[in-house]
Structure formats: structure tokens, C-alpha cells
Design an enzyme around this catalytic site. Structure first.
Site, PDB file in Angstrom:
ATOM      1  N   LYS A  32      -5.024  10.221   4.152  1.00 39.06           N
ATOM      2  CA  LYS A  32      -4.791   9.509   5.483  1.00 39.06           C
ATOM      3  C   LYS A  32      -4.041  10.703   6.185  1.00 39.06           C
ATOM      4  CE  LYS A  32      -5.502   5.871   2.577  1.00 39.06           C
ATOM      5  NZ  LYS A  32      -5.348   6.096   1.199  1.00 39.06           N
TER       6      LYS A  32
ATOM      7  N   HIS B 256      -9.207  10.443   0.193  1.00 36.85           N
ATOM      8  CA  HIS B 256      -8.476   9.343   0.070  1.00 36.85           C
ATOM      9  C   HIS B 256      -6.942   9.476   0.956  1.00 36.85           C
ATOM     10  CE1 HIS B 256      -5.865   6.155  -1.601  1.00 36.85           C
ATOM     11  NE2 HIS B 256      -6.963   5.382  -1.802  1.00 36.85           N
TER      12      HIS B 256
ATOM     13  N   LYS C 159       3.058   4.503  -1.007  1.00 34.19           N
ATOM     14  CA  LYS C 159       3.072   5.343  -2.304  1.00 34.19           C
ATOM     15  C   LYS C 159       4.211   6.459  -2.162  1.00 34.19           C
ATOM     16  CE  LYS C 159      -1.888   4.698  -2.499  1.00 34.19           C
ATOM     17  NZ  LYS C 159      -1.825   3.441  -1.180  1.00 34.19           N
TER      18      LYS C 159
ATOM     19  N   HIS D  78       0.813  -1.395  -0.145  1.00 32.57           N
ATOM     20  CA  HIS D  78       0.073  -0.015   0.080  1.00 32.57           C
ATOM     21  C   HIS D  78       0.915   1.164   0.148  1.00 32.57           C
ATOM     22  CE1 HIS D  78      -3.758   2.357   1.655  1.00 32.57           C
ATOM     23  NE2 HIS D  78      -4.135   1.854   0.632  1.00 32.57           N
TER      24      HIS D  78
END
Length: 557
Positions: free
Chosen positions: A465, A463, A228, A226
Site C-alpha cells: 500500500k 499487497h 505489520k 492490521h
């Protein structure tokens, strides 16, 4: 013998011997900032500028003035007598720090051409925190720190040599369109990804010889690749790192609110430097190297070498990562341990000096995410005993389970999504299982609406966090974390075991902002961005928070 090596031998033979170098074949169009290039070739136009009483870049030179100023910073100290720049009647030696030239006894920042990404980056300093543009909300296009993916490829940041993209979902056709928009479609690109688009490998192998790829398959079926992260290496072997919340496909960069941090330029270190040289005050370099090494992949080796040879000394944020496996305190690998330890070492909150004083517990913690995992039958099972234990840390206390600190969670409700720009499709970035929600209805007492009217972003779903701790007056932050990690055990780490170990299933990456490393006591926040006041920390959603109404329900997919 290579001409450059021959010249080095000649130089070593006797310091009195004058070294004759060839003129750079690119002349005044030379864009390089690499010290080795300046050791090999003469640049008469730059030497002439150094001899001027006052350095002024002529308007008729073909490149941007900032290029020549940066070259002068590199070239000046390399010349035998370390020539000085004379300004205002006094002589001042050129400082080799990036983007700064000292003149008349004061430091002057190079002004990038308006509208370029370099100009946006300078304007966003010192935080370098950006949000994605939302085309459906034209106001976001005007904000100083909103960008598109192609902004990351802007030539003002450097002449791109190659890049690495570490992500979850990558639409390779969309990604290549972004590179091609900057005429970079043939530059070497390495991608590591955790979710395969249909026929992605076949497309790359057939049409993209410049793309090296690897699908990261997780051993744990509940784990997710996950993270990025982007690493961009330039022709002078300097690099920049991007830590983001966005996948690499159209919707993530156009429909949803995303956040990303862009590093300053990390210049190449001298050849004889060690891996430990060029470390940042936050240990960012070693954390990045540890993360890259965990892949144990041949295609990552060259990127590890680039990072080893780069100077990260100007980076002010901490890199926080999670990687699959069992992890213990004071070792990299889990958000739970790393965030808690950073806060207990570096987070200062006002002490409670009397019955009416604030005290640490008056500062509330806000967790904002795009997905919620299975948290257990009660708040004490993981949310407060593990996650809040980490987030509630500060210098005046030890990490304790079931802290009394206030925790609020932002997650879009059904109404938030239905009022979004795309109706039900707005919730495509919010994969919270209805079945999981039904098992933890207690969690709804923590939930708050998604509301970002101040930045015209309420109708675009988050999206992004973020995790932070906010003052009672809602104007200050004690710290701020931007990360790919949602509120889940897989991302942060499982319940803390008797041996203090936690088990992580996923790969995650984020950046932690702590005021101490920006020479501040706290971060000042505002509901709207103020480009003129660089001390205002970019903050996306509205304060005070808006609680769920009695009939509200979290959006579930």
C-alpha cells in the site's frame, strides 16, 4: 561484590590507579559492540590495532572485518587518552558513528561482505526501502533491493537476541521455519496477531516454549489488527525496526508484491539516558513508544524498555500509526490527522508564478492499495472531504475539504488478476467486496490498472500500500508513504466531525518519507532501480498510469 562493580569502585577511588581487567574469554572471536563489555574486559587484539600507524584488519582474524571496525569505533573513545587512528601521516580520532571509520581525514563506510543483508542495506541507503522477491519472476531476484524474510535474520545485521512480530496473519509454522533456517529457532520470540490460524495456540504451547503470544481482539467488529511491525534486538542490545505491508505466511512473501522499510542500527544508549534521549529528527522513537504503550500488555513491557534505551537519531522517516478510538489533531492515533499535519509542516511544492507555471495542483496524488472500504454515495462523502484533505496538504495551503488536487487510485482489475501468475488465486490478497463496489460505482472513475512492467512485477498482485504525490513530468516525488492502511475509514479515520475528531477502528502502521529529512528538495524516481545512484528513490509501478478501459471491472472477492 560483582567484579564489574568492584572495578567501578576502584576507578572512582582514584584516577591515578590503573585498572586491571581480565582478557575477554572469547579472544579475537568476540563479536560484541556493547561499550559496557569493553569496560569490563581487555581486548589485546583491538588495542594492538589502535596502536598501528595505519589500521588494517588482518585477513587471518576469524570474524568479518566489519565487526572489528565497528568494535574499534566503540573502544577508541573509551580508552583514557582517547587514542587515535594514524593514517597517512596524520592522527584522526575514531568517530563513534555506526558503520563509519575516519581515516586520512575522510569518512570511509564499512563495506559489508557482498551478498549479505548488511551489504544490501548499505546499498539501499538512505531510503532503506525494500520489495519482496517474486520467485515466479526471476528478474526480481536480481534487483538490488529485493529480499526474503530470512534476509531480515541475516547475522550480518547483528547477533539476534530476541524479536517481536506485530502482525495481522501469522502462520507460526512457516515463521518458525524462517527462523530455523538461520539457526534462530530457539531464540525468544514475541508475537501479537489479529487473526488466528487453526490450532495456532495449541501448537505454540506444545512445541514452542520460546514463543510468547497474544491474540489482539478488536472491540469493534469492523476493526482489524492490521499493523505489520518487527523489532529485532541483538546481543549488544542494539535494535532494528521493520515496518512492512506483508503478513507472516508463505504466499505474502512469495506470491505478492510487498514493501518494507528497515531501520539503521539503533544502538543502546548510556545507562543514565532518559526516555527522550536518542530521538530522531522525525520523532520516530516517541511515536513507536506511544504505539507500543497503547496495547497495555505485560508481554510488551520489555519491548518498550528496549525502545526507550535505543538511539533512533539516525532514523529519517516518520512513523505513522492508527489505533482504535476517537482522535483529534496534533495527537497520535489516526493516519488522517498525522499525514495531513506532516504535509502542511514539511511538504514544499512549487508556487504558481504565472499562467504557464506548474503550481501545486499540477502535482497529482496517487493512492495504491489492496483493499477498498465503504466510501459512501459520492466522492465528497469521505474520499475527497477526508482522505484527500489529508493527502493534499502542503506548506503553502491549509487543509481543505474537497480539494481540487488530482487523485488517482491504483487497484487491480479483473484482467490484471486473471493474467496473474496464479489466475483467480492471484486475487487472494485483494479483499474488495463486490457488494460494496456496486454501491459506489462512481469510484471506478478514479481507478487505474496495476502495471509494473519496469520491475517485472505486473503479474504479481500488489499487497503493498503506497501513497505519494508526483510531479507533472512524472520524475519526482514530493513525498511517499508506505503503510499497512488500505483506502478505508477503519484504517485512516472516519469523516471529520465538528470537533475535528475522527474515529478509527483498526491498528495500522506506516512510514512517511519527506525529502527535507534526506537533505533533498524532491525524491528522484525511475522506472527501474539503479543501485549505483543512491539518490534514485525505489518506485514499484509504472508511470504514466494506465486507466481502466470501458469494460474493465475492479477485482472483487
Amino acid at each position: 561484590m560483582d567484579a564489574f562493580l568492584k572495578r567501578k569502585c576502584d576507578a572512582n577511588a582514584g584516577s591515578s590507579k590503573k585498572i586491571k581487567r581480565e582478557n575477554c574469554p572469547h579472544g579475537s572471536k568476540c563479536y560484541r559492540r556493547n561499550p559496557h563489555h569493553f569496560k569490563e574486559f581487555e581486548h589485546p587484539h583491538l588495542t594492538e590495532l589502535l596502536q598501528m600507524d595505519k589500521v588494517e584488519i588482518p585477513d587471518d582474524l576469524p570474524l568479518e572485518k566489519s565487526v572489528y571496525l565497528e568494535q574499534l569505533e566503540v573502544l577508541g573513545p573509551l580508552l583514557r587518552d582517547k587514542p587515535v587512528v594514524k593514517a597517512g601521516g596524520s592522527s584522526t580520532q575514531i568517530d563513534a558513528k555506526p558503520a563509519l571509520v575516519k581515516a586520512g581525514g575522510s569518512s570511509t563506510r564499512i563495506e559489508a561482505k557482498p551478498g549479505t543483508m548488511l551489504a544490501k542495506l548499505q546499498n539501499a541507503a538512505p531510503y532503506n526501502l525494500f520489495f519482496t522477491t517474486i520467485p515466479k519472476s526471476p528478474e526480481t531476484l536480481k534487483h538490488a533491493n529485493t529480499i526474503t524474510f530470512t534476509d531480515l535474520l541475516c547475522p550480518s545485521l547483528g547477533v539476534l537476541k530476541c524479536s517481536l512480530q506485530i502482525n495481522f496473519m501469522i502462520d507460526i509454522m512457516w515463521l518458525m521455519e524462517q527462523y530455523q533456517a538461520r539457526d534462530l529457532g530457539k531464540k525468544p520470540l514475541t508475537i501479537l496477531y489479529g487473526d488466528e490460524f487453526p490450532k495456532m495456540k495449541e501448537y505454540i504451547d506444545k512445541f514452542l516454549p520460546n514463543v510468547t503470544h497474544h491474540y489482539v481482539k478488536m472491540k469493534d467488529p469492523f476493526g482489524c489488527h492490521h499493523s505489520k511491525i518487527g523489532i529485532y534486538v541483538y546481543e549488544d542490545n542494539s535494535l532494528r525496526v521493520v515496518v512492512s505491508t506483508a503478513n507472516l505466511y508463505y504466499e505474502d512473501w512469495n506470491h505478492y508484491n510487498q514493501g518494507l522499510w528497515l531501520s539503521p542500527s539503533c544502538r543502546q544508549l548510556p545507562e543514565d539516558s532518559s526516555e527522550k534521549d536518542g530521538e530522531s529528527p522525525t520523532g520516530f522513537k516517541s511515536c513507536l513508544l506511544n504505539y507500543l504503550k497503547h496495547y497495555n500488555l505485560p508481554i510488551v513491557k520489555s519491548w518498550i524498555d528496549y525502545v526507550k534505551k535505543a538511539d533512533f537519531s539516525e532514523v529519517k522517516v516518520f512513523l505513522v500509526t492508527s489505533v482504535p478510538g476517537k482522535h483529534y489533531p496534533r495527537a497520535p492515533g489516526s493516519h488522517v490527522h498525522h499525514v495531513g499535519e506532516l504535509l502542511t509542516r514539511h511538504c514544499s511544492l512549487p508556487a504558481k508564478t504565472g499562467p504557464d507555471s506548474e503550481g501545486p495542483l499540477s502535482w497529482g496524488i496517487i493512492a495504491q492499495a489492496s483493499s477498498i472500504g465503504s466510501l459512501g454515495k459520492s466522492p465528497a462523502e469521505w474520499l475527497r472531504s477526508t482522505l484527500l484533505r489529508s493527502l493534499a496538504g502542503h506548506k503553502q495551503t491549509q487543509l481543505v475539504s474537497n480539494s481540487s488536487a488530482t487523485l488517482n487510485v491504483i487497484f487491480p482489475s479483473v484482467d490484471n488478476v486473471m493474467n496473474g501468475y496464479f489466475g483467480p488465486e492471484s486475487g487472494g490478497c485483494l479483499p474488495y467486496s463486490k457488494q460494496t463496489n456496486e454501491k459506489q460505482r462512481w469510484f471506478q472513475t478514479y481507478l487505474h490498472q496495476w502495471k509494473a512492467d519496469g520491475l517485472c512485477r505486473s503479474r504479481a498482485m500488489p499487497h503493498i500500500k503506497t501513497y505519494c504525490r508526483v510531479s507533472p513530468c512524472l520524475t519526482k516525488l514530493a513525498w511517499f508513504l508506505l503503510t499497512s492502511a488500505n483506502i478505508s475509514k477503519s484504517a485512516w479515520g472516519s469523516n471529520i466531525q465538528k470537533d475535528q475528531g475522527v474515529y478509527v477502528r483498526s491498528c495500522e502502521a506506516g512510514v512517511m518519507f519527506l525529502p527535507k529529512f534526506f537533505d533533498e528538495e524532491y525524491f528522484e524516481i525511475a522506472k527501474t532501480l539503479n543501485g549505483e545512484n543512491k539518490k534514485v528513490f525505489p518506485f514499484m509501478y509504472d508511470l504514466p498510469l494506465t486507466e481502466y478501459k470501458s469494460g474493465d471491472y475492479p477485482w472483487c472477492n
